[in-house]
Design a protein around this motif. Sequence first.
Motif: not given
Length: 164
Positions: A42, A45, A61, A63, A69, A71, A95, A98-99, A103, A105, A108
């Motif tokens: 994880d 990706r 991407v 992390v 947290r 990425a 993105l 998603r992140y 998820e 985070l 970014l």
Amino acid sequence: MTLRDATAADLPWLRGLVAGDAAAPFLSTDAAADLEALPGGDRERLLVIEDDGAPAGAVRVVVVNRRSRIADIRTLVLDPAARGRGLAVATLRALADRYLRDEGLHRLEAEVYGFNQPALRAFTAAGFTREGVRRRAYDRHGAWQDGVRFGLLADDPPVSAGAP
């Protein structure tokens, strides 16, 4: 536009894409090497960008800091035939959803060459904040190139899908 995990079957096409004359000058010198093995777990990706069910590009991407947290978006590349249709902006917004939202985070971030005008426009249009310039940070194309840093926080206001 959809994102899916890359498979071993995608690697020949992706290698050709990042090595092509239309993409390679805008990517890091290690972009092709980063595709030699599919990421696992994880932490990292490799995602294929699809448009109307056909591969149109890829994004990696990583992390980089679990505790905080964070990425890092790396190797965002589009097939030349897929450019000019807003896929880079749509990918960056997907993105972010998603992140940052799904998820959990916090941040970014990304860095692009200062001469890469399409990438500079895409990150800005997707709602990223230009956070600074690393002056003459990269020896590329026989000259020193700037690296432009971008960031997007989970609590930044979302950019509307209709915005440029």
